[in-house]
Write an enzyme that holds these catalytic residues in place. Sequence first.
Site, mmCIF file in Angstrom:
data_model
loop_
_atom_site.group_PDB
_atom_site.id
_atom_site.type_symbol
_atom_site.label_atom_id
_atom_site.label_comp_id
_atom_site.label_asym_id
_atom_site.label_seq_id
_atom_site.Cartn_x
_atom_site.Cartn_y
_atom_site.Cartn_z
ATOM 1 N N GLY A 13 -13.207 -47.735 45.622
ATOM 2 C CA GLY A 13 -13.704 -46.351 45.619
ATOM 3 C C GLY A 13 -12.905 -45.523 44.622
ATOM 4 N N LEU A 18 -11.898 -38.685 47.057
ATOM 5 C CA LEU A 18 -10.552 -38.820 47.622
ATOM 6 C C LEU A 18 -9.569 -39.314 46.564
ATOM 7 C CD1 LEU A 18 -8.890 -38.872 50.428
ATOM 8 C CD2 LEU A 18 -9.091 -41.330 50.152
ATOM 9 N N ALA A 19 -9.994 -40.342 45.820
ATOM 10 C CA ALA A 19 -9.119 -40.915 44.796
ATOM 11 C C ALA A 19 -8.727 -39.852 43.773
ATOM 12 C CB ALA A 19 -9.823 -42.084 44.112
ATOM 13 N N ASP A 87 -18.855 -54.701 43.110
ATOM 14 C CA ASP A 87 -19.724 -54.463 44.259
ATOM 15 C C ASP A 87 -19.083 -55.141 45.463
ATOM 16 O OD1 ASP A 87 -21.769 -54.829 46.286
ATOM 17 O OD2 ASP A 87 -23.087 -53.948 44.774
ATOM 18 N N VAL A 88 -18.958 -54.391 46.542
ATOM 19 C CA VAL A 88 -18.179 -54.901 47.687
ATOM 20 C C VAL A 88 -18.692 -56.226 48.249
ATOM 21 C CG1 VAL A 88 -17.306 -52.664 48.442
ATOM 22 C CG2 VAL A 88 -19.487 -53.474 49.321
ATOM 23 N N ASP A 178 -3.501 -41.208 58.753
ATOM 24 C CA ASP A 178 -3.866 -39.942 59.382
ATOM 25 C C ASP A 178 -3.033 -38.935 58.613
ATOM 26 O OD1 ASP A 178 -3.782 -37.572 60.909
ATOM 27 O OD2 ASP A 178 -4.394 -38.695 62.681
ATOM 28 N N HIS A 179 -3.659 -38.188 57.702
ATOM 29 C CA HIS A 179 -2.832 -37.425 56.756
ATOM 30 C C HIS A 179 -2.009 -36.334 57.435
ATOM 31 C CE1 HIS A 179 -6.396 -34.836 56.740
ATOM 32 N NE2 HIS A 179 -5.589 -33.871 56.350
ATOM 33 N N GLU A 217 -10.217 -23.680 61.028
ATOM 34 C CA GLU A 217 -10.579 -23.486 59.625
ATOM 35 C C GLU A 217 -11.516 -22.290 59.510
ATOM 36 O OE1 GLU A 217 -11.029 -27.513 57.219
ATOM 37 O OE2 GLU A 217 -12.213 -27.508 59.053
ATOM 38 N N ASP A 236 -13.765 -35.814 64.514
ATOM 39 C CA ASP A 236 -13.178 -35.591 63.190
ATOM 40 C C ASP A 236 -11.738 -35.062 63.268
ATOM 41 O OD1 ASP A 236 -13.534 -35.598 60.335
ATOM 42 O OD2 ASP A 236 -13.613 -33.412 60.388
ATOM 43 N N HIS A 241 -6.107 -36.374 64.500
ATOM 44 C CA HIS A 241 -5.043 -35.447 64.114
ATOM 45 C C HIS A 241 -4.391 -34.749 65.318
ATOM 46 C CE1 HIS A 241 -6.769 -36.336 60.335
ATOM 47 N NE2 HIS A 241 -7.737 -35.454 60.380
HETATM 48 P P1 NAD Z 1 -16.982 -40.754 47.615
HETATM 49 O O1 NAD Z 1 -18.417 -40.912 47.975
HETATM 50 O O2 NAD Z 1 -16.594 -39.646 46.733
HETATM 51 O O3 NAD Z 1 -16.475 -42.108 46.934
HETATM 52 C C1 NAD Z 1 -16.891 -43.369 47.402
HETATM 53 C C2 NAD Z 1 -16.498 -44.442 46.395
HETATM 54 O O4 NAD Z 1 -17.011 -45.711 46.843
HETATM 55 C C3 NAD Z 1 -17.041 -44.223 45.002
HETATM 56 O O5 NAD Z 1 -16.023 -44.596 44.091
HETATM 57 C C4 NAD Z 1 -18.227 -45.195 44.929
HETATM 58 O O6 NAD Z 1 -18.523 -45.606 43.622
HETATM 59 C C5 NAD Z 1 -17.704 -46.351 45.747
HETATM 60 N N1 NAD Z 1 -18.788 -47.207 46.284
HETATM 61 C C6 NAD Z 1 -19.859 -46.831 47.007
HETATM 62 N N2 NAD Z 1 -20.626 -47.910 47.298
HETATM 63 C C7 NAD Z 1 -20.014 -48.990 46.776
HETATM 64 C C8 NAD Z 1 -20.307 -50.399 46.758
HETATM 65 N N3 NAD Z 1 -21.399 -50.909 47.342
HETATM 66 N N4 NAD Z 1 -19.445 -51.211 46.111
HETATM 67 C C9 NAD Z 1 -18.346 -50.728 45.523
HETATM 68 N N5 NAD Z 1 -18.004 -49.414 45.519
HETATM 69 C C10 NAD Z 1 -18.834 -48.555 46.121
HETATM 70 O O7 NAD Z 1 -16.190 -40.715 49.013
HETATM 71 P P2 NAD Z 1 -14.749 -40.080 49.313
HETATM 72 O O8 NAD Z 1 -14.941 -38.676 49.755
HETATM 73 O O9 NAD Z 1 -13.835 -40.347 48.180
HETATM 74 O O10 NAD Z 1 -14.295 -40.886 50.607
HETATM 75 C C11 NAD Z 1 -13.814 -42.214 50.559
HETATM 76 C C12 NAD Z 1 -13.214 -42.603 51.891
HETATM 77 O O11 NAD Z 1 -12.146 -41.723 52.219
HETATM 78 C C13 NAD Z 1 -14.192 -42.489 53.065
HETATM 79 O O12 NAD Z 1 -13.877 -43.486 54.002
HETATM 80 C C14 NAD Z 1 -13.883 -41.140 53.665
HETATM 81 O O13 NAD Z 1 -14.226 -41.069 55.027
HETATM 82 C C15 NAD Z 1 -12.380 -41.104 53.467
HETATM 83 N N6 NAD Z 1 -11.813 -39.756 53.433
HETATM 84 C C16 NAD Z 1 -12.124 -38.902 52.423
HETATM 85 C C17 NAD Z 1 -11.558 -37.644 52.387
HETATM 86 C C18 NAD Z 1 -11.833 -36.681 51.251
HETATM 87 O O14 NAD Z 1 -11.176 -35.643 51.205
HETATM 88 N N7 NAD Z 1 -12.745 -36.984 50.350
HETATM 89 C C19 NAD Z 1 -10.675 -37.251 53.396
HETATM 90 C C20 NAD Z 1 -10.375 -38.144 54.424
HETATM 91 C C21 NAD Z 1 -10.944 -39.403 54.419
#
Ligand code: NAD
Length: 478
Positions: A13, A18-19, A87-88, A178-179, A217, A236, A241
């Site tokens: 991902g 998130l990344a 692809d996963v 758990d941030h 919030e 959530d 948390h």
């Molecule tokens: P996002 O939709 O922005 O990113 C999802 C990523 O998964 C993308 O890089 C996408 O290309 C990839 N992806 C989707 N389908 C795929 C597949 N079949 N094969 C390979 N890669 C695939 O989601 P996000 O917001 O970054 O969240 C990611 C995780 O983090 C989730 O589990 C979410 O619950 C958790 N999370 C996110 C946040 C946040 O602030 N965004 C906070 C807490 C937890």
Amino acid sequence: MVTEKSAIFIIFGGSGDLAHRKLYPSLFRLYKSGFLKDHFAVIGTARRPWSDDYFRETVITSLKDYFDDDEEIMQGFAKHFFYQSHDVNDSEHYIALKNLAAKLDDQFEAGHNRVYYMAIAPRFFGTVAEHINSEGLKTDGYNRLVIEKPFGRDLDSACELNGNISKAFPENDIYRIDHYLGKKMVQDIPNIRATNAKFEEALNNKYVSNIQVTLAEAIGVEDRGGYYETAGVLRDMVQNHIMQIIGAIASDAPEAKEADVIHKNKCDLFGSLKEMTPEQVDKDFVRGQYDTDKLGNEKAYRQEDKVAEDSNIETYTAGKLEFDSKRWSGVPFYVRSGKRMPGKASRIDIVFNSNVTELGIKANTVVTLLIERTDNHSILINGIDYKESGQDFIKFPEEGDFDNAREAYESLIIDILSGDRVHFTLWDELRSTWKYIDTVEERWADQQPDFPNYISGTMGPDAAEMLLERDGNSWIWD
Ligand code: NAD
């Protein structure tokens, strides 16, 4: 002292929100502080066919939202980033990933260590973990799996997910994020308890009237309506948390600082959560959903994007938790969390009774621990900074320590690289908290709520006030 760490990160991902918003900025801070220097590389994976150069550009663009460092420093950092389209479900792609990781390990001398980070939709967690194992990605260094929330949506799905990942990774190598456990105040609670003997002595049912945890919030669900429709605030915010915050303040003080000892005490605490009958849920748990604001300017929850017009998902909850334990029996723990409340608040309010005068503490004193503050004015006594309160039974262990406080994700990544599992959630803890939350969810599923039932910008439904009034108590943050 900063010790440089060596690892290859594989971020599943890697193109996601998130990344880019959390992980890359945190890795950059670690780079600037020297935890990451020469011996690391980051492989971002996602479905899209990106080049390394394009991936690096996206990383630098997101860094610019948070930092004003020279482009040269960012470029130096970005040289450690590589992209692998993936692809996963495709086994071949894992082989490609394995070969790239091995090559980068040689190039950066990363000590054969791997951090597999699941920044991907939860439905893929199990598949990815299994493939990492079956396609032989693991090395003779360490192999740590990092899992984001949500960890299931009830006990059954959490068990299934846990079953899948634990076929591939031993519990000791699983880091469930758990941030809130990365936040400085939450991490400091054991230290505050250990260094303030009188406060610790007062933390039990002889001296405590009630404990309140509030995570409020001001914003609504924004663009997360689709996700929210599968969750609701109880899943959530409370299951994870709020429970972990209660774990920090209410577990028995550990005899040692080892992760196992700390987690055992937390497991014991969650194991002592008093079970509720359905009728008790009706009495002790309140749910709410926001309507528009007083002027009709804001969207009601049911008008949000990707939300059903007749949605019964709760955006507010308040509840009363009790523990069957020698230490806490008889003390209500009131918790609440909601969206579209009057402001943002993350706090623990500990309300003492009149017995505390025995310990030289003024009767009915309230100690507040502010979780979001990033300075050392984060402890209040009766609403004012502890330093000005005239009472000295609690103070922050190290004055000025906040100057170098880390972001939650930065601190958690250091822990992952150091193999320190104290600030992560263990499966046994999750099992107990899900079991408890399921009781509430199951009761709610049987009943039709009268939603929407609170105006945006207010403190939530009136029933949340009654919950405490009934016991002769009231919310401290009001
Ligand atoms: P996002 O939709 O922005 O990113 C999802 C990523 O998964 C993308 O890089 C996408 O290309 C990839 N992806 C989707 N389908 C795929 C597949 N079949 N094969 C390979 N890669 C695939 O989601 P996000 O917001 O970054 O969240 C990611 C995780 O983090 C989730 O589990 C979410 O619950 C958790 N999370 C996110 C946040 C946040 O602030 N965004 C906070 C807490 C937890």
